[in-house]
Write an enzyme that holds these catalytic residues in place. Structure first.
Site, PDB file in Angstrom:
ATOM      1  N   ALA A 108       0.866  -1.182   0.000  1.00 56.26           N
ATOM      2  CA  ALA A 108       0.000   0.000   0.000  1.00 56.26           C
ATOM      3  C   ALA A 108       0.906   1.237   0.000  1.00 56.26           C
ATOM      4  O   ALA A 108       1.544   1.537   1.001  1.00 56.26           O
ATOM      5  CB  ALA A 108      -0.900  -0.008   1.228  1.00 56.26           C
ATOM      6  N   GLU A 109       0.957   1.918  -1.133  1.00 58.44           N
ATOM      7  CA  GLU A 109       1.943   2.986  -1.288  1.00 58.44           C
ATOM      8  C   GLU A 109       1.634   4.208  -0.428  1.00 58.44           C
ATOM      9  O   GLU A 109       2.547   4.850   0.113  1.00 58.44           O
ATOM     10  CB  GLU A 109       2.077   3.377  -2.770  1.00 58.44           C
ATOM     11  CG  GLU A 109       2.770   2.325  -3.633  1.00 58.44           C
ATOM     12  CD  GLU A 109       1.944   1.066  -3.893  1.00 58.44           C
ATOM     13  OE1 GLU A 109       0.714   1.109  -3.669  1.00 58.44           O
ATOM     14  OE2 GLU A 109       2.519   0.049  -4.305  1.00 58.44           O
TER      15      GLU A 109
ATOM     16  N   GLN B 203       8.306   0.627  -4.807  1.00 60.65           N
ATOM     17  CA  GLN B 203       8.966  -0.432  -5.592  1.00 60.65           C
ATOM     18  C   GLN B 203       9.164  -0.078  -7.067  1.00 60.65           C
ATOM     19  O   GLN B 203      10.206  -0.357  -7.652  1.00 60.65           O
ATOM     20  CB  GLN B 203       8.154  -1.713  -5.454  1.00 60.65           C
ATOM     21  CG  GLN B 203       8.912  -2.951  -5.764  1.00 60.65           C
ATOM     22  CD  GLN B 203       8.217  -4.172  -5.193  1.00 60.65           C
ATOM     23  OE1 GLN B 203       7.193  -4.612  -5.713  1.00 60.65           O
ATOM     24  NE2 GLN B 203       8.756  -4.716  -4.116  1.00 60.65           N
TER      25      GLN B 203
ATOM     26  N   ASP C 278       5.841   3.385 -11.369  1.00 62.28           N
ATOM     27  CA  ASP C 278       4.522   3.111 -11.942  1.00 62.28           C
ATOM     28  C   ASP C 278       3.442   2.951 -10.873  1.00 62.28           C
ATOM     29  O   ASP C 278       2.254   3.079 -11.158  1.00 62.28           O
ATOM     30  CB  ASP C 278       4.605   1.827 -12.764  1.00 62.28           C
ATOM     31  CG  ASP C 278       5.837   1.786 -13.657  1.00 62.28           C
ATOM     32  OD1 ASP C 278       5.695   1.811 -14.878  1.00 62.28           O
ATOM     33  OD2 ASP C 278       6.974   1.748 -13.118  1.00 62.28           O
TER      34      ASP C 278
ATOM     35  N   PRO D 222      -0.900   5.907  -5.792  1.00 64.63           N
ATOM     36  CA  PRO D 222      -1.724   5.972  -4.573  1.00 64.63           C
ATOM     37  C   PRO D 222      -1.099   6.856  -3.486  1.00 64.63           C
ATOM     38  O   PRO D 222      -1.789   7.320  -2.583  1.00 64.63           O
ATOM     39  CB  PRO D 222      -1.780   4.511  -4.095  1.00 64.63           C
ATOM     40  CG  PRO D 222      -1.494   3.702  -5.312  1.00 64.63           C
ATOM     41  CD  PRO D 222      -0.554   4.522  -6.139  1.00 64.63           C
TER      42      PRO D 222
ATOM     43  N   HIS E 103       5.961  -0.978 -15.915  1.00 63.09           N
ATOM     44  CA  HIS E 103       7.288  -1.145 -15.314  1.00 63.09           C
ATOM     45  C   HIS E 103       8.292  -0.324 -16.084  1.00 63.09           C
ATOM     46  O   HIS E 103       9.453  -0.698 -16.204  1.00 63.09           O
ATOM     47  CB  HIS E 103       7.718  -2.622 -15.294  1.00 63.09           C
ATOM     48  CG  HIS E 103       6.881  -3.469 -14.402  1.00 63.09           C
ATOM     49  ND1 HIS E 103       5.709  -4.037 -14.816  1.00 63.09           N
ATOM     50  CD2 HIS E 103       7.031  -3.832 -13.093  1.00 63.09           C
ATOM     51  CE1 HIS E 103       5.163  -4.719 -13.818  1.00 63.09           C
ATOM     52  NE2 HIS E 103       5.953  -4.603 -12.756  1.00 63.09           N
TER      53      HIS E 103
END
Ligand code: TPP
Length: 702
Positions: A431-432, A454, A457, A461, A502
């Site tokens: 969960a960003e 990570q 892209d 959020p 990505h």
């Protein structure tokens, strides 16, 4: 669900109830006066706390500003007053005065912030405060167990208050915050003030089943209380239970307080458009001011004369405070740029410039040197905390003896948990917003989170937390609070097979935001030195790591020692030339360099190639000096052309260097599309050596 035992309540001392009533009344009369100021055009926005006073004042009587911490929302006026904010201080916010303790005229009223009272700086987006409160509580626990001191001291039995209306619980971040607070058993009080409406939208539309306290029952270790928040005595009793449970260390609590909103949502709203007269009448009958007045009269025998005296006294206090505030000077227009960035530490200064000390000549990859920098910085400063998705070696410490460990999907954080422990390097949920929101709470408290998203892209959020929270905190608190932290973001294409999710670059989504520093190294040595500057910087930094550059042989370098730093805003001249200036960064540096060499060989044109290294700030002096000499400029970048980073540079070159130009300023960049999976499509979409060379020739021969 925790139940509150139905025992006959022992009435509180009369002085306490009377004091609570006075605070509630003061809060309401401040609202009324602010409405008048708005109508007189002396205040410019008005949102009220009416109907929420009893629950807040009751809660405040169990909390203390020296020990507990508060992440408030705009209706928490009575809480702020109860904690010690004066009517004068509040009116300074109403009129936007320079002396306003909340924000020095930068935020709307009711964004109650004061370090003295442990009121952290709220913003306007509904629900962003939840994760910050959770991160703040988490940081307190770390500070205590590690025996560290930081800006915000951490008491062993502290409570972190996070409040909102019921509407804001529809935001995903509310659920993310509950998830982490329960998982980590944190001392957070979720104070949900349910007045039945989010502007005009009733709770039944917001919340499945219409009750937030019923909906959250599955969370483990969450104590849930439902209370009539207009009833002072009941509120005092329930809050007492909830808060002592949190202080005991038994985990978070959620208080679902049913309150009313007897005035409209704000002065910009007219609730008669969507509430029936009967509904409004019923709300009015529950008004906590009249109910508490009745309580002090009927149960405590205070006579009406005394209440009238109190009313006159409160009104006089309010009138005098408003009168003084209206006369307070507005912020000087010249202060508009103050507190966007740290006034104390300039990451472009000589402090951040050092010479590499190579002791081992073995060349290392960008991943190696990023990892080495993090290792050094964690050793130097125990406040540095790393978390994100998959960044730990293993979430199960017990396995570390048996497994090699993950350490990030690109291995940048490999071995750090093993070396520094799971308190300092740990995995987050997927969960960003959770990652950035919690990091903000930690940084507010004085930790230095270095978090990983990570893939760029998937940063979106977290964009609300980055754009509306992180970047603005120093500015909107008038310099009172700061949030220096680092967000490391692997990004970019050229990997073959990355596809649209990505391969994204997206740097302008961050360079366009004041308050952030944005960095993008093109080689291992710069990555090491820039990351160290980022960690030691006093501003929030978006650290863009190009995935395709992570393990190239062309950009390797030996380890430059534990104090190597590259200042922000200093470009590197990677090739000297007099005929054309090429300005670039990231993965297009090596491609531009190759193209420039061929340009020299094939056409005898000597291009100068500048690697910006940091995009905000960027090295305008280096760009200008080069273009003045060459008279020709080409900006090259990987991200899409239109509205891209090159547009800004090209416009500025055309504007400020027009007399020196022998050709139009050109941009060469990714095509205005998404990066596709098929190599043939990816290749044509992104700038390649060949296509950059063609663009160089065009500018050189114009
Ligand atoms: C993210 C976000 N979306 C929309 C808004 C506009 N807005 C401000 S207050 C509000 C309603 C909030 O309702 P609730 O959480 O129930 O609190 P209440 O105002 O009723 O106390 C809305 C939609 C906002 N500030 N932030």
């Amino acid at each position: 669900m925790a139940t509150v035992k139905e025992v006959v309540f022992q009435p509180l001392p009369a002085e306490q109830v009377l004091a609570a009533y006075r605070t509630m009344l003061l809060s309401r009369r401040i609202d009324d006066k602010e409405i008048q100021l708005k109508q007189q055009n002396l205040a410019f926005f008005q949102i009220n706390g009416a109907g929420h006073e009893a629950i807040q004042v009751a809660a405040a009587q169990h909390l203390t500003p020296e020990r507990d911490w508060f992440f408030t929302y705009y209706r928490d006026r009575a809480l702020a007053v109860a904690l010690g904010m004066t009517a004068y201080e509040i009116f300074l916010g109403s009129v936007g005065a320079d002396a306003g303790p909340d924000s020095r005229g930068r935020q709307m009223p009711n964004h109650f912030s004061q370090s003295r009272l442990h009121l952290t700086p709220p913003s306007s987006p509904t629900g962003t405060q939840f994760l910050q409160g959770v991160g703040f509580a988490e940081a307190g626990r770390y500070l205590r167990t590690a025996g560290l001191s930081a800006r915000a001291a951490a008491e062993p039995d502290e409570v972190v208050w996070v409040s909102s209306g019921e509407g804001a619980t529809s935001e995903g971040e509310f659920w993310e915050a509950l998830n982490t607070a329960c998982n980590l058993c944190l001392p957070v009080l979720f104070m949900i003030q349910d007045n039945g409406y989010a502007i005009s939208v009733p709770v039944g539309v917001q919340t499945a089943g219409g009750s937030i306290s019923k909906l959250v029952t599955g969370f483990p270790d969450l104590a849930i209380y439902e209370v009539d928040g207009c009833d002072y005595l009941q509120s005092y009793r329930v809050l007492g239970e909830a808060i002592s449970r949190i202080r005991r260390g038994d985990g978070p609590a959620l208080v679902h307080a049913h309150v009313v909103r007897p005035y409209s949502h704000s002065l910009s709203d007219d609730e008669r458009l969507y509430k029936s007269p009967a509904e409004r009448e019923a709300e009015s009958a529950r008004d906590p001011i009249t109910r508490t007045a009745a309580l002090v009269r009927d149960t405590y025998g205070i006579d009406q004369d005394e209440l009238d005296r109190m009313e006159r006294d409160v009104q006089a206090e309010v009138n005098e405070a408003a009168r003084r505030a209206v006369e307070a000077p507005q912020p000087s227009p010249s202060t508009w740029a103050e507190s966007i960035y740290s006034p104390n530490l300039d990451p472009g200064s000589a402090t951040f410039s050092s010479i590499p000390q190579f002791s081992d000549p073995a060349p290392k990859t960008m991943v190696d040197l990023l990892n080495a920098c993090l290792r050094d910085e964690m050793g130097r400063d125990p406040r540095v905390i790393i978390f994100g998705q998959d960044v730990a070696d293993s979430s199960d410490e017990g396995k570390l003896a048996e497994v090699k460990g993950k350490g990030g999907v690109f291995k940048v954080t490999y071995g750090l948990q093993r070396q520094y422990g799971s308190q300092r390097v740990f995995n987050s949920p997927l969960a960003e917003a959770n990652i950035v929101g919690r990091a903000i709470g930690m940084a507010l408290r004085g930790l230095k989170p270095v978090v990983e998203i990570q893939f760029l892209d998937y940063i979106w959020p977290a964009y609300m937390q980055i754009r509306n929270e992180l970047a603005t905190i120093r500015w909107r608190s008038g310099g009172e609070w700061a949030c220096p932290l680092v967000i490391r973001v692997p990004c970019g294409g050229y990997l073959k097979g990355g596809g649209p999710y990505h391969s994204q670059s997206g740097e302008v989504a961050f360079t366009h935001i004041p308050g952030l520093r944005v960095v993008m190294p093109s080689n291992a040595l710069d990555a090491n030195g820039l990351l160290r500057t980022a960690v030691r910087c006093d501003d929030p930094v978006i650290f863009l790591e190009h995935k395709h550059l992570y393990r190239q042989t062309h950009n390797k370098a030996p380890y430059p020692g534990p104090d190597y730093m590259v200042p922000f805003g200093t470009a590197a001249k990677v090739l000297e030339g007099d005929d054309l200036t090429v300005i670039t960064y990231g993965a297009t540096v090596v491609r531009s360099l190759q193209a420039a060499r061929r340009l020299g060989d094939e056409a005898g044109v000597r291009a100068e190639v500048l690697d910006l290294r940091s995009l905000a700030p960027y090295d305008w002096e280096a760009v200008a000096a080069s273009v003045r000499r060459t008279g020709r400029a080409l900006v090259v970048h990987e991200d899409a052309l239109s509205f891209g980073y090159g547009a800004e540079l090209a416009a500025r070159i055309a504007d400020e260097l027009f007399p020196f130009l022998d050709a139009p300023v050109r941009r060469f960049a990714g095509k205005d599309t998404f990066v596709a999976y098929a190599p043939s499509l990816e290749e044509t979409t992104l700038p390649q050596t060949e296509s950059i060379l063609a663009a160089m020739k065009e500018v050189a021969t114009f």
